[in-house]
Design a protein around this motif. Sequence first.
Motif, mmCIF file in Angstrom:
data_model
loop_
_atom_site.group_PDB
_atom_site.id
_atom_site.type_symbol
_atom_site.label_atom_id
_atom_site.label_comp_id
_atom_site.label_asym_id
_atom_site.label_seq_id
_atom_site.Cartn_x
_atom_site.Cartn_y
_atom_site.Cartn_z
ATOM 1 N N ALA A 168 4.754 8.499 -22.308
ATOM 2 C CA ALA A 168 4.811 7.043 -22.501
ATOM 3 C C ALA A 168 5.718 6.393 -21.456
ATOM 4 N N VAL A 169 6.761 7.085 -21.052
ATOM 5 C CA VAL A 169 7.659 6.566 -20.017
ATOM 6 C C VAL A 169 6.914 6.497 -18.689
ATOM 7 N N PHE A 170 6.128 7.532 -18.402
ATOM 8 C CA PHE A 170 5.300 7.493 -17.191
ATOM 9 C C PHE A 170 4.344 6.309 -17.241
ATOM 10 N N ASP A 171 3.695 6.106 -18.392
ATOM 11 C CA ASP A 171 2.762 4.983 -18.539
ATOM 12 C C ASP A 171 3.444 3.658 -18.214
ATOM 13 N N ASP A 172 4.647 3.467 -18.740
ATOM 14 C CA ASP A 172 5.401 2.231 -18.499
ATOM 15 C C ASP A 172 5.788 2.094 -17.030
ATOM 16 N N LEU A 173 6.218 3.185 -16.434
ATOM 17 C CA LEU A 173 6.616 3.142 -15.027
ATOM 18 C C LEU A 173 5.395 2.910 -14.140
ATOM 19 N N TYR A 174 4.270 3.485 -14.495
ATOM 20 C CA TYR A 174 3.051 3.264 -13.711
ATOM 21 C C TYR A 174 2.603 1.805 -13.811
ATOM 22 N N GLU A 175 2.736 1.231 -14.987
ATOM 23 C CA GLU A 175 2.396 -0.186 -15.153
ATOM 24 C C GLU A 175 3.300 -1.058 -14.277
ATOM 25 N N GLU A 176 4.564 -0.711 -14.236
ATOM 26 C CA GLU A 176 5.511 -1.410 -13.354
ATOM 27 C C GLU A 176 5.084 -1.259 -11.886
ATOM 28 N N TYR A 177 4.627 -0.073 -11.537
ATOM 29 C CA TYR A 177 4.135 0.208 -10.181
ATOM 30 C C TYR A 177 2.967 -0.699 -9.821
ATOM 31 N N THR A 178 2.006 -0.856 -10.728
ATOM 32 C CA THR A 178 0.847 -1.699 -10.432
ATOM 33 C C THR A 178 1.256 -3.158 -10.223
ATOM 34 N N GLU A 179 2.256 -3.605 -10.987
ATOM 35 C CA GLU A 179 2.763 -4.973 -10.790
ATOM 36 C C GLU A 179 3.491 -5.084 -9.453
ATOM 37 N N TRP A 180 4.260 -4.079 -9.108
ATOM 38 C CA TRP A 180 5.031 -4.047 -7.868
ATOM 39 C C TRP A 180 4.116 -4.095 -6.646
ATOM 40 N N LEU A 181 2.960 -3.453 -6.748
ATOM 41 C CA LEU A 181 2.007 -3.433 -5.632
ATOM 42 C C LEU A 181 1.467 -4.822 -5.300
ATOM 43 N N LYS A 182 1.450 -5.704 -6.283
ATOM 44 C CA LYS A 182 0.877 -7.041 -6.099
ATOM 45 C C LYS A 182 1.715 -7.929 -5.198
ATOM 46 N N PHE A 183 2.984 -7.600 -5.035
ATOM 47 C CA PHE A 183 3.869 -8.486 -4.268
ATOM 48 C C PHE A 183 4.377 -7.873 -2.994
ATOM 49 N N ASP A 212 0.855 -1.183 0.000
ATOM 50 C CA ASP A 212 0.000 0.000 0.000
ATOM 51 C C ASP A 212 0.892 1.234 0.000
ATOM 52 N N HIS A 213 1.547 1.460 -1.132
ATOM 53 C CA HIS A 213 2.469 2.586 -1.259
ATOM 54 C C HIS A 213 2.014 3.506 -2.385
ATOM 55 N N SER A 214 2.383 4.766 -2.262
ATOM 56 C CA SER A 214 2.056 5.726 -3.309
ATOM 57 C C SER A 214 2.991 5.520 -4.506
ATOM 58 N N PHE A 215 2.599 6.111 -5.624
ATOM 59 C CA PHE A 215 3.449 6.031 -6.812
ATOM 60 C C PHE A 215 4.801 6.690 -6.540
ATOM 61 N N TYR A 216 4.800 7.769 -5.814
ATOM 62 C CA TYR A 216 6.054 8.454 -5.480
ATOM 63 C C TYR A 216 7.016 7.506 -4.760
ATOM 64 N N GLN A 217 6.511 6.755 -3.801
ATOM 65 C CA GLN A 217 7.365 5.816 -3.068
ATOM 66 C C GLN A 217 7.954 4.776 -4.014
ATOM 67 N N PHE A 218 7.150 4.312 -4.958
ATOM 68 C CA PHE A 218 7.666 3.369 -5.947
ATOM 69 C C PHE A 218 8.694 4.037 -6.849
ATOM 70 N N ALA A 219 8.404 5.246 -7.293
ATOM 71 C CA ALA A 219 9.314 5.948 -8.198
ATOM 72 C C ALA A 219 10.705 6.089 -7.584
ATOM 73 N N LEU A 220 10.767 6.253 -6.288
ATOM 74 C CA LEU A 220 12.070 6.354 -5.629
ATOM 75 C C LEU A 220 12.911 5.093 -5.826
ATOM 76 N N THR A 221 12.263 3.948 -5.986
ATOM 77 C CA THR A 221 13.008 2.704 -6.209
ATOM 78 C C THR A 221 13.622 2.661 -7.599
ATOM 79 N N ALA A 222 13.143 3.499 -8.512
ATOM 80 C CA ALA A 222 13.668 3.540 -9.880
ATOM 81 C C ALA A 222 14.812 4.538 -10.030
ATOM 82 N N ARG A 223 15.066 5.329 -9.013
ATOM 83 C CA ARG A 223 16.172 6.295 -9.082
ATOM 84 C C ARG A 223 17.482 5.547 -9.278
#
Length: 73
Positions: free
Chosen positions: A58-73, A3-14
């Motif tokens: 489009a890069v945001f779209d791809d990263l957001y899709e990655e985020y939704t997958e990341w939330l599942k685990f 249960d994390h925000s997109f921002y929290q996930f985005a930090l993992t991509a830095r």
Amino acid sequence: MKDHSFYQFALTARGRRDAKGELAEEIFDDLSFPRQEKDFHILSEYIETRGDYTVSLAVFDDLYEEYTEWLKF
């Protein structure tokens, strides 16, 4: 399930050496970024209308899709 925000996930991509990593850095540097937000449409509109993001939506779209997958685990 996480249960994390997109921002929290985005930090993992830095630090990535690709467009997603570049977007993550821009998000990190944007002090106005909606850090608690999870909704795709709100985030997409924010990035699209900000004007100072250099990475394509489009890069945001791809990263957001990655985020939704990341939330599942």
